[in-house]
Design an enzyme around this catalytic site. Structure first.
Site, PDB file in Angstrom:
ATOM      1  N   ASP A   1      10.128   8.080  -9.796  1.00  0.00           N
ATOM      2  CA  ASP A   1       9.325   7.576  -8.688  1.00  0.00           C
ATOM      3  C   ASP A   1       7.834   7.707  -8.987  1.00  0.00           C
ATOM      4  OD1 ASP A   1       9.327   6.532  -5.949  1.00  0.00           O
ATOM      5  OD2 ASP A   1       8.362   8.426  -5.455  1.00  0.00           O
TER       6      ASP A   1
ATOM      7  N   ALA B   1       2.104   6.905   0.440  1.00  0.00           N
ATOM      8  CA  ALA B   1       2.536   6.685   1.824  1.00  0.00           C
ATOM      9  C   ALA B   1       1.430   5.966   2.605  1.00  0.00           C
ATOM     10  CB  ALA B   1       2.946   7.989   2.490  1.00  0.00           C
TER      11      ALA B   1
ATOM     12  N   GLU C   1      13.488  10.394  -1.558  1.00  0.00           N
ATOM     13  CA  GLU C   1      14.245   9.158  -1.539  1.00  0.00           C
ATOM     14  C   GLU C   1      15.688   9.504  -1.170  1.00  0.00           C
ATOM     15  OE1 GLU C   1      13.105   6.171  -1.978  1.00  0.00           O
ATOM     16  OE2 GLU C   1      11.095   6.579  -2.740  1.00  0.00           O
TER      17      GLU C   1
ATOM     18  N   LYS D   1       4.867   4.799  -9.559  1.00  0.00           N
ATOM     19  CA  LYS D   1       3.603   4.800  -8.807  1.00  0.00           C
ATOM     20  C   LYS D   1       2.398   4.681  -9.729  1.00  0.00           C
ATOM     21  CE  LYS D   1       5.395   7.405  -4.847  1.00  0.00           C
ATOM     22  NZ  LYS D   1       5.404   8.677  -4.111  1.00  0.00           N
TER      23      LYS D   1
ATOM     24  N   GLU E   1       0.820  -1.221   0.000  1.00  0.00           N
ATOM     25  CA  GLU E   1       0.000   0.000   0.000  1.00  0.00           C
ATOM     26  C   GLU E   1       0.846   1.259   0.000  1.00  0.00           C
ATOM     27  OE1 GLU E   1      -2.686   2.094  -0.678  1.00  0.00           O
ATOM     28  OE2 GLU E   1      -3.848   0.504   0.289  1.00  0.00           O
TER      29      GLU E   1
END
Length: 815
Positions: free
Chosen positions: A681, A614, A670, A685, A609
């Site tokens: 990134d 986050a 990161e 996602k 998740e």
């Protein structure tokens, strides 16, 4: 009249014998007692070992006999005053001279028969019982020694003699009628075949002796005194939470003892069960403990009884399978199989046969496997040559685990519960047997899974109040350290309110790892780097697999590309995985699907998740929509808390480089900020979201329209900041161009019509993306159901605390 039996540990040395004396004295005040004792602890094994050494002309047997003699001499000196020692020291020396002469004879012949083995083994109980009887007499108690060996008549099947109960009962009754003493002491284990040959009743036979005598005299009860407070729900050496069993039926006790509960020798139940004599197991070292009552008439009602009373296990088991089409419908196959095993005196522990009659599988002790194989293949040689059956197949390295309970026959779903919890922990069952009495469900599994299986079943059937979860945390950076702290802080609440106990059973980073099956205490975590050993992701995973603990969860809170490589091997061992690391879910689509399928096929979970948003429920929302029959049509999102923070903070008053440095300092980026700023990134996602929505995209399918000059992507992180400063005008122009249109900058991920892209966009004030502050994320779903009014998930999308809490939520969900 009561019969009391004391085992080897109860009479191991003088201090223990004094405890026995106290118990016997107390019981004799209530009525007559017969006391049966074993040899001193370890003596029988050493006597047989001496004989075995002698049979191969190994002179070490002399030292073994001398050591045993000294042990008994020391016992006499400790139990009797000097004035009374002489006769008993002579008694000990005489009999050890006899033992040494026997061993010398064995050495000369170079042969050790079962008859001589029984003769040698009989000395242990003979010596201990004579010395203990003398001690009780010395203390002024009304005591007589009874030679059980002369009273118990058997056949001449040495080492496992069969009792002639009619003759034996008559002998015992006659002796007791002639000797009316308050206390009668006799040896266990040993008997006589009527030809003056010593025989023994099998290892554990002292229990059997006591039971035979109790049945012969119709005793009020039989007490078995040992070093534990009764039978336990499981072997306490395997299960730390094993509980004493207060009461149990004869049949349940027999099942448990047959399948490995060592506290009671299985044949010893039969004589007292026939005569309906209560049997109580007590602890010599804690005589006030309740112990276990074994009886026909139990105190608890059927409604009060648990589904199961205990779990037992036997290791070093072999499975032998005889199969072939020539067995179908042919009478006498089973009889022939068991006849050939009987002739070889091979005990069959478990039997299972398919309804097709195509195969019969039996479980025996592993040490008997080759002998059994030879016997079966020889007996079925003609059938094997004619291809009616195949040569017997052998599997070794197995264990039998048995769940036992009278109440199982009246409860539905017991098997489902048993097999379900084993399956969820990746324990493969090789064979199953359940008797028609339904008081025992036995399974055969790999021996390496034995401890895990017993613990899983014990937790399921006896520890419903608390579920133990073993956590293995890989990564102790910002998110990892916050997660560990949250676990320590929250665990008491979880135990009290949700009956879950989280144990951090392992911690690792790229350099060190540390393990503790009972959980790493919080105080040890503070300096675990100093206590831990050198590590790699593979070594950490291999150790998790080797430890093979139940309810295990592997948590990846790294950004490492090495760690996801161990996921598949862990999932195949039914270890749940919770990943903050995005690499696995955004890797090659085939690898992603393999991990998902492996988790499903091995009844475990793979949750990630926190890969997106986050702690926000983004992936969970997609999964819920898909499961309920909805279909994702488009996704529009700001998925980088880092980039949202950067473009919210960057207003021209500070350099772009300074804002990025602040984001990294506050833990939003990161470890290498370029993963965020390059859009890599965000691309990962949106790829993960598209895949979870059911679209088989690859990373290369994501269109990534970057805003960083290419030079910024080269070199180290330190040089990256220098180059950001060099290109400050470039970033100012991006900002100013948006301002001229009355808009702001947002880095946006989009998915529609099976295609995805990520780019820096100008966002107008009327957009749902405009009012997004700090490090917040937003995901806007348009679906078949949410077509006119989209479904929006919005909130903090970066930060160690919220990410750790999202990982924590996945951990709880995975169990």
């Amino acid at each position: 009249m009561k019969v009391l039996k004391f085992g080897g540990t109860s009479v191991a040395h003088s201090q223990n014998i004094l405890l026995v004396e106290k118990i016997v004295k107390s019981e004799s005040l209530k009525g007559k007692v017969i006391v049966i004792v074993s040899a001193l602890h370890g003596v029988t094994d050493q006597l047989i070992k001496a004989a075995e050494h002698a049979s191969v002309k190994d002179e070490n047997y002399i030292q073994i006999v001398q050591n045993l003699e000294e042990k008994h001499i020391s016992l006499v000196k400790e139990l009797f005053p000097i004035a009374e020692q002489s006769s008993w020291l002579s008694f000990v020396k005489k009999h050890f001279n006899d033992i040494e002469e026997l061993c010398n004879g064995i050495a000369v012949l170079g042969e050790l028969t079962n008859r001589i083995k029984d003769k040698i083994a009989s000395y242990g109980e003979f010596l201990s019982s004579k010395i203990i009887a003398a001690r009780l007499l010395h203390q002024g108690l009304d005591c007589v020694w009874m030679n059980s060996a002369e009273l118990i008549r058997t056949d001449s099947n040495f080492t496992h003699a069969k009792v002639d109960f009619k003759y034996t009962d008559h002998n015992i009754a006659r002796f007791l009628s002639e000797n009316q003493n308050r206390i009668t002491v006799g040896p266990g284990f040993i008997a006589n075949d009527g030809k003056n040959n010593a025989t023994t009743l099998g290892r554990g036979g002292s229990d059997y002796t006591a039971s035979i005598i109790a049945a012969a005299v119709h005793a009020e009860e039989l007490q078995i005194w040992t070093d534990v407070s009764g039978m336990m729900t499981a072997d306490p050496r395997l299960v730390s939470n094993a509980k004493p069993i207060s009461e149990i039926s004869y049949h349940e006790a027999m099942e448990l003892s047959h399948f490995g509960a060592k506290v009671l020798y299985p044949p010893s139940i039969q004589p007292v069960m026939i005569k309906n004599i209560d049997l109580i197991i007590k602890n010599t070292f804690d005589p006030d403990a309740q112990g276990t009552l074994i009886s026909h008439q139990l105190k608890s009602s059927d409604d009060e009884k648990q589904i199961a009373v205990g779990i037992s296990n036997m290791n070093s088991i072999a499975l032998l399978t005889l199969e072939g089409s020539g067995m179908v419908g042919i009478p006498g196959i089973s009889a022939k199989l068991f006849q050939c095993l009987s002739q070889e005196k091979i005990n069959v522990i478990l039997i299972t046969q398919g309804s097709s009659e195509h195969s019969i599988t039996i479980a025996i002790e592993e040490k008997e496997a080759l002998r059994a194989e030879h016997a079966i293949n020889f007996s079925f040689a003609d059938d094997i040559n004619l291809k009616r059956v195949y040569a017997v197949k052998i599997e070794t390295g197995l264990s039998i685990v048995a769940l036992v309970g009278e109440s199982m026959k009246s409860r539905s779903g017991v098997s489902a519960k048993m097999f379900g919890c084993l399956g969820n922990n990746g324990i493969n069952i090789r064979a199953i047997a359940q008797g028609s009495s339904e008081r025992n469900i036995s399974i055969v599994i790999s021996e390496k899974d034995s401890k895990k299986a017993v613990n899983v079943l014990h937790e399921e059937f006896f520890e419903s109040e608390i579920k133990q979860i073993h956590l293995y945390i890989c990564g102790t950076g910002n998110v990892g350290s916050k997660l560990i702290q949250q676990i320590y802080n929250q665990n008491d609440y979880l135990k009290e309110n949700f009956l879950i106990n989280l144990r951090i059973a392992g911690i690792s980073n790229s350099r060190h790892m540390m393990f503790s099956d009972q959980g790493i205490p919080q105080e040890n975590y503070l300096n675990w780097n100093q206590l831990g050993e050198k590590a790699s992701a593979r070594e950490f995973a291999d150790e998790i697999i080797r430890r093979n603990l139940r309810n295990s969860v592997f948590i990846d809170v790294t950004a490492s590309s090495d760690v996801p490589e161990v996921y598949e091997s862990l999932l195949k061992r039914s270890v749940n995985i919770v990943a903050c690391n995005k690499i696995a879910a955004s890797s090659d689509f085939k690898s992603y699907k393999t991990l998902k399928n492996t988790a499903r096929n091995h009844s475990c979970n793979f949750y990630f998740e926190t890969n997106v948003g986050a702690g926000l429920p983004v992936i969970g929302t997609i999964n819920d929509l898909i499961k309920s029959g909805d279909q994702i049509q488009s996704i529009k999102a700001v998925l980088s808390g880092t980039l949202n923070f950067v473009f919210n903070e960057y207003d021209g008053s500070r350099t772009f480089s300074e804002v990025v440095a602040q984001a990294q300092k506050e833990g939003y980026t990161e470890p290498d900020p370029r993963l965020d700023l390059s859009g890599t990134d965000v691309a990962r996602k949106i790829l993960i979201l598209a895949r979870e929505a059911g679209y088989p995209l690859q990373f290369e399918d994501i269109e990534n329209i970057g805003f960083l000059p290419e030079e910024c992507m080269e070199g180290s992180v330190e040089s990256f900041y220098e180059k950001l400063s060099v290109y400050e005008e470039h970033f100012k122009s991006l900002l100013n161009n948006a301002k001229k249109e009355g808009k702001i900058l947002k880095y946006v991920a989009e998915f529609e019509n099976g295609k995805a892209k990520v780019s820096l966009q100008h966002i107008a004030p009327d957009s749902d993306l405009f009012h997004l502050y700090g490090k917040d994320n937003i995901v806007i779903f348009k679906t078949l159901r949410y077509s006119e009014q989209p479904l929006v998930v919005k909130g903090a999308g970066a930060g160690a605390d919220v990410t750790a809490s999202g990982v924590f939520a996945d951990i709880i969900r995975s169990i």
